[in-house]
Write a protein that holds these residues in place. Structure first.
Motif, short mmCIF file in Angstrom:
data_model
loop_
_atom_site.label_atom_id
_atom_site.label_comp_id
_atom_site.label_asym_id
_atom_site.label_seq_id
_atom_site.Cartn_x
_atom_site.Cartn_y
_atom_site.Cartn_z
N UNK A 49 -8.72 -1.80 -35.98
CA UNK A 49 -9.13 -1.64 -34.59
C UNK A 49 -10.44 -0.86 -34.48
N UNK A 50 -10.56 0.18 -35.30
CA UNK A 50 -11.79 0.97 -35.30
C UNK A 50 -12.96 0.14 -35.81
N UNK A 51 -12.73 -0.63 -36.86
CA UNK A 51 -13.79 -1.51 -37.39
C UNK A 51 -14.22 -2.52 -36.33
N UNK A 52 -13.25 -3.10 -35.62
CA UNK A 52 -13.59 -4.06 -34.56
C UNK A 52 -14.44 -3.39 -33.48
N UNK A 53 -14.09 -2.16 -33.11
CA UNK A 53 -14.86 -1.43 -32.10
C UNK A 53 -16.28 -1.14 -32.59
N UNK A 54 -16.40 -0.79 -33.87
CA UNK A 54 -17.74 -0.53 -34.45
C UNK A 54 -18.57 -1.81 -34.45
N UNK A 55 -17.95 -2.91 -34.86
CA UNK A 55 -18.67 -4.20 -34.88
C UNK A 55 -19.14 -4.57 -33.47
N UNK A 56 -18.30 -4.34 -32.48
CA UNK A 56 -18.67 -4.62 -31.10
C UNK A 56 -19.84 -3.76 -30.65
N UNK A 57 -19.80 -2.47 -31.00
CA UNK A 57 -20.91 -1.57 -30.64
C UNK A 57 -22.20 -2.00 -31.34
N UNK A 67 -28.25 -6.32 -29.34
CA UNK A 67 -28.76 -6.95 -28.12
C UNK A 67 -29.70 -6.01 -27.37
N UNK A 68 -29.33 -4.74 -27.31
CA UNK A 68 -30.19 -3.75 -26.66
C UNK A 68 -31.53 -3.63 -27.36
N UNK A 69 -31.48 -3.61 -28.68
CA UNK A 69 -32.73 -3.52 -29.44
C UNK A 69 -33.62 -4.72 -29.13
N UNK A 70 -33.03 -5.90 -29.09
CA UNK A 70 -33.81 -7.10 -28.78
C UNK A 70 -34.43 -7.04 -27.40
N UNK A 96 -37.01 -3.28 -15.71
CA UNK A 96 -35.95 -2.34 -15.34
C UNK A 96 -35.65 -2.42 -13.85
N UNK A 97 -36.69 -2.54 -13.04
CA UNK A 97 -36.51 -2.60 -11.60
C UNK A 97 -35.79 -3.90 -11.19
N UNK A 98 -36.06 -4.97 -11.90
CA UNK A 98 -35.43 -6.26 -11.56
C UNK A 98 -34.04 -6.40 -12.18
N UNK A 99 -33.70 -5.51 -13.07
CA UNK A 99 -32.39 -5.60 -13.73
C UNK A 99 -32.33 -6.79 -14.67
N UNK A 100 -33.48 -7.20 -15.19
CA UNK A 100 -33.53 -8.35 -16.10
C UNK A 100 -32.87 -8.04 -17.43
N UNK A 101 -32.16 -9.02 -17.92
CA UNK A 101 -31.63 -8.95 -19.27
C UNK A 101 -31.69 -10.34 -19.85
N UNK A 102 -32.39 -10.48 -20.93
CA UNK A 102 -32.42 -11.75 -21.65
C UNK A 102 -31.88 -11.51 -23.04
N UNK A 103 -31.15 -12.44 -23.54
CA UNK A 103 -30.65 -12.31 -24.92
C UNK A 103 -31.45 -13.23 -25.80
N UNK A 104 -31.77 -12.73 -26.94
CA UNK A 104 -32.54 -13.54 -27.89
C UNK A 104 -31.62 -14.39 -28.69
#
Length: 134
Positions: free
Chosen positions: A86-94, A100-103, A126-134
């Motif tokens: 469960x901890x490994x799964x949580x780490x993988x998710x983070x 994604x944040x880095x991208x 930031x003002x537009x709340x844009x988020x694109x995923x690479x």
């Protein structure tokens, strides 16, 4: 040993040790005649276990469960393995979220012309709340 010695030996702050006692992660220590806490090697080992588990990101409820399992050496380690999974799964998710944040941050920085704030791509995104995923 006294609480200051335990703190130095384990690298855990005195207040954190007291907190662990209050929440039942560490047992209440024996007291000297003057009321000072007195710890032994078993306390130091248990605190080391807790510190290492915290470094690996386990929450206190998981640590409490792992400590209970540790007290039953003949039991199956299936529960411990499940807690670790469960901890490994949580780490993988983070990690996935951080990637994604880095991208997104890389994209924002790359698109910034470094001109005036009125034309700043970072501020716009930031003002537009844009988020694109690479």
């Amino acid at each position: 040993m006294q609480i200051g010695d335990l703190s130095k030996r384990s690298g855990v702050h005195v207040e954190t040790i007291r907190y662990y006692e209050r929440v039942g992660i560490l047992p209440q220590p024996a007291r000297q005649a003057n009321g000072r806490r007195r710890y032994d090697e078993a306390d130091a080992r248990r605190l080391g276990f807790v510190r290492h588990a915290r470094e690996l990101g386990f929450d206190l409820s998981s640590i409490r469960a792992l400590l209970a399992l540790q007290e039953r050496p003949e039991a199956s380690c299936e529960s411990a393995s499940r807690i670790a999974q469960d901890q490994l799964d949580a780490v993988e998710s983070r990690i996935a979220r951080l990637l994604r944040l880095r991208g997104e941050l890389s994209r924002m920085v790359a698109e910034c012309g470094r001109g005036r704030v009125s034309e700043c791509r970072v501020i716009e995104a930031l003002a537009a709340g844009e988020t694109r995923t690479r």
